[in-house]
Design a protein around this motif. Sequence first.
Motif, short mmCIF file in Angstrom:
data_model
loop_
_atom_site.label_atom_id
_atom_site.label_comp_id
_atom_site.label_asym_id
_atom_site.label_seq_id
_atom_site.Cartn_x
_atom_site.Cartn_y
_atom_site.Cartn_z
N ASN A 1 -7.59 3.78 7.48
CA ASN A 1 -6.61 3.76 6.42
C ASN A 1 -5.24 4.37 6.89
OD1 ASN A 1 -4.89 3.07 4.43
ND2 ASN A 1 -6.43 3.52 2.74
N GLY A 2 -4.13 3.84 7.15
CA GLY A 2 -3.02 4.63 7.50
C GLY A 2 -1.71 4.98 6.51
N THR A 3 -2.27 4.70 5.37
CA THR A 3 -1.29 4.98 4.34
C THR A 3 -0.96 6.34 4.23
OG1 THR A 3 -2.23 3.18 3.00
CG2 THR A 3 -0.78 4.82 1.71
N ASP A 4 -1.77 7.32 4.10
CA ASP A 4 -1.49 8.82 4.22
C ASP A 4 -0.55 9.45 5.34
OD1 ASP A 4 -2.70 9.25 1.60
OD2 ASP A 4 -4.54 10.06 2.77
N HIS A 5 -0.81 8.83 6.36
CA HIS A 5 -0.32 9.08 7.73
C HIS A 5 1.04 8.63 7.59
CE1 HIS A 5 -0.90 9.89 12.39
NE2 HIS A 5 0.55 10.29 11.71
N VAL A 6 1.40 7.35 7.24
CA VAL A 6 2.71 6.80 7.21
C VAL A 6 3.59 7.52 6.08
CG1 VAL A 6 3.97 4.66 6.27
CG2 VAL A 6 2.18 4.34 7.93
N VAL A 7 2.90 7.86 4.90
CA VAL A 7 3.69 8.66 3.78
C VAL A 7 4.19 9.69 4.31
CG1 VAL A 7 3.30 9.93 1.72
CG2 VAL A 7 2.62 7.12 1.84
N GLU B 1 -4.95 -0.30 -2.21
CA GLU B 1 -6.02 0.36 -2.96
C GLU B 1 -6.98 -0.57 -3.30
OE1 GLU B 1 -4.34 3.26 -5.49
OE2 GLU B 1 -3.85 4.60 -4.01
N GLN B 2 -6.20 -1.86 -3.88
CA GLN B 2 -7.27 -2.58 -4.61
C GLN B 2 -8.40 -3.22 -3.92
OE1 GLN B 2 -3.67 -2.51 -4.47
NE2 GLN B 2 -2.91 -4.05 -5.76
N ILE B 3 -7.78 -3.38 -2.39
CA ILE B 3 -8.89 -3.81 -1.55
C ILE B 3 -10.25 -2.81 -1.45
CG2 ILE B 3 -9.44 -3.93 1.19
CD1 ILE B 3 -8.16 -6.46 -0.16
N LEU B 4 -10.00 -1.34 -1.38
CA LEU B 4 -10.97 -0.47 -1.40
C LEU B 4 -11.83 -0.28 -2.76
CD1 LEU B 4 -9.07 2.03 0.72
CD2 LEU B 4 -10.53 0.36 1.46
N ASP B 5 -11.38 -1.04 -3.81
CA ASP B 5 -12.03 -0.68 -4.97
C ASP B 5 -12.77 -1.63 -5.57
OD1 ASP B 5 -10.72 1.84 -4.95
OD2 ASP B 5 -8.95 1.07 -6.37
N GLY B 6 -13.24 -2.85 -4.61
CA GLY B 6 -13.92 -3.92 -5.20
C GLY B 6 -15.26 -3.32 -5.64
N ALA C 1 0.93 -1.13 0.08
CA ALA C 1 0.03 -0.05 0.02
C ALA C 1 0.92 1.22 0.00
CB ALA C 1 -1.07 0.12 1.31
N VAL C 2 1.85 1.31 0.74
CA VAL C 2 2.78 2.40 0.96
C VAL C 2 3.66 2.52 -0.39
CG1 VAL C 2 4.67 3.47 2.20
CG2 VAL C 2 3.12 2.32 3.38
N MET C 3 4.18 1.47 -0.91
CA MET C 3 4.74 1.40 -2.34
C MET C 3 3.99 2.04 -3.41
SD MET C 3 6.62 -2.25 -1.80
CE MET C 3 7.39 -2.32 -3.43
N ALA C 4 2.69 1.66 -3.53
CA ALA C 4 1.94 2.15 -4.62
C ALA C 4 1.76 3.64 -4.50
CB ALA C 4 0.68 1.52 -4.57
N ARG C 5 1.60 4.03 -3.21
CA ARG C 5 1.58 5.47 -3.12
C ARG C 5 2.79 6.38 -3.35
NH1 ARG C 5 -2.25 8.17 0.02
NH2 ARG C 5 -3.64 6.46 -0.69
N LYS D 1 -6.97 -14.29 -4.85
CA LYS D 1 -6.18 -13.17 -4.67
C LYS D 1 -6.81 -12.06 -5.42
CE LYS D 1 -1.55 -12.03 -6.03
NZ LYS D 1 -0.14 -12.50 -6.79
N ASP D 2 -7.08 -12.05 -6.89
CA ASP D 2 -7.47 -10.77 -7.46
C ASP D 2 -8.96 -10.73 -7.21
OD1 ASP D 2 -4.89 -10.33 -8.52
OD2 ASP D 2 -5.35 -11.65 -10.57
N GLU D 3 -9.70 -11.89 -7.02
CA GLU D 3 -11.15 -11.82 -6.54
C GLU D 3 -11.45 -11.18 -5.13
OE1 GLU D 3 -9.99 -16.10 -8.20
OE2 GLU D 3 -9.41 -14.59 -6.82
N LEU D 4 -10.51 -10.95 -4.32
CA LEU D 4 -10.83 -10.81 -2.94
C LEU D 4 -11.48 -9.29 -2.91
CD1 LEU D 4 -10.63 -11.44 -0.13
CD2 LEU D 4 -8.41 -10.45 0.28
N PRO D 5 -10.97 -8.37 -3.39
CA PRO D 5 -11.86 -7.08 -3.39
C PRO D 5 -13.27 -7.09 -3.76
CG PRO D 5 -9.71 -6.61 -4.33
CD PRO D 5 -10.00 -8.06 -4.42
N ASP D 6 -13.49 -7.78 -4.79
CA ASP D 6 -14.82 -7.95 -5.20
C ASP D 6 -15.93 -8.77 -4.28
OD1 ASP D 6 -14.63 -6.26 -7.50
OD2 ASP D 6 -14.14 -7.99 -8.61
#
Length: 357
Positions: free
Chosen positions: A340-346, A165-170, A20-24, A243-248
Motif C-alpha cells: 500500500n503506497g498511500t503513506d509513501h505518497v503522502v 481504505e475501504q478495500i482493506l476494511d472488508g 486513497a490519497v485524498m482520504a488520508r 461497488k460498495d459490496e466489493l470490499p466484503d
Amino acid sequence: MKKIVFTGGGTAGHVTPNLAVMARLRKLGWDMEYIGSKDGIEREIIEHEGVPFHHIASGKLRRYFDAKNFKDPFKVLQGVGQAYRLLGKIKPHIVFSKGGFVTVPVIVASKLRGIPVISHESDYTPGLANKITMPLVSRICVTFPETLKYVRGDKAERTGLPIREQILDGKASRGLQMNDFHSQKPVLFIMGGSLGAQRINQTVRESLEALLERFQVIHICGKGNTDPSFDRIRGYRQYAYVKDELPDLLACADLVVSRAGSTSIFEFLALRKPMLLIPLTRQASRGDQILNAESFRGMGYGKVLFEEDLNPESLISNLWGLSAEQDEIRQRMELNPYGNGTDHVVKLLETYCLPRT
C-alpha cells in the motif's frame, strides 16, 4: 492550511488511487480541489466525494494516425490556458497527477506557475501522458520495480500504489452472507472487467460444473452480461457490477481471476489474494496488462493465462495449480514492502509542498 490540486482521468484506474490519497490528506486537514475533463469518468467519482471539481478542455493523445490529431493540440493549448487561470485562483501548494490525457495541460500550467508536481504511474511502462510530462514534474512515483528504468534521471521513486481504505476494511463474514455461502468451501472471485469480459464469462460458464466441485464462485460479469439461466445454481453468484459490496466480496475470496489492470492487481496484492491473471491482448490495449501480469508472475504472486489460450481446460488446470500453491504465494506477498503506497505518497507530498505567498 495546505492546499493540493489533484488531476487524472479517462479511466477509473487514473482516479481510484487519488481517492486513497485524498482520504488520508483529508484526515490531515488539507484543502483539496480537482481538475479533470468535462465528460470523463473522474467527474462523477470526484463530485460524489464532495471535492470541488473543475473541468478543462483536453485533447486525446494518440499513437496512431487520426484526423483528430490535427485538432486536439489546440484543445490541449486551450486546456493549458484554463488550467493556468484555475491554478492562479486556487493557489495550491502542490499538484498530484495520476495520469490520463487531462493531466498534460494541468502539469504544463503548473510548471508555468512554479507549482511542484508529483505524478504517479501505475503501469509497468509509463503511459503517453506521463511520458510527455516527465521533464516537468518534481517526482514520479512508480509501482513496478521494472518501471524505474523507463524514467530518466533520478526523478523516479518506487512507492507502490495508494490503496483505498475501504478495500482493506472488508468483512469475510458479510461477503459470505450476502451470497448465501458457507465457510467450509473456498471462494473463487472472478472479475472480467468492462472491456472484453465476454470471453472470460463464456469460459467460466462452460467450466462452472467443474469449478463448483472445488469452489463457491463469485462472478462479476460486467454490465449487461449476466445470464438469468444461471441465477439458481447453488454456490454460484453473478453480478453485473459491484461497488460498495466489493470490499466484503474480496475479503471472503480465497483466489482471484482477473484482468491485469494495475489498480486491481495491487489491491489484490495488498489483500494477499493469489491471482490468475488474464491480461487484455495487445489488440485490445497498448500491451500494458501483459507486462503487468508477467511482472507479478515473476515475483511469484500468481499465474498468467493469455486470452488466446483461454478455454475450460486451461482455466481449470491453472486454477488447480494456483490452489495448490496458494500458501507459498501468500507468504511471498507478505514480504512485499509496497503493498500500500498511500503513506509513501503522502510523505512525498509533504516533502515537496513548498510554502506559498
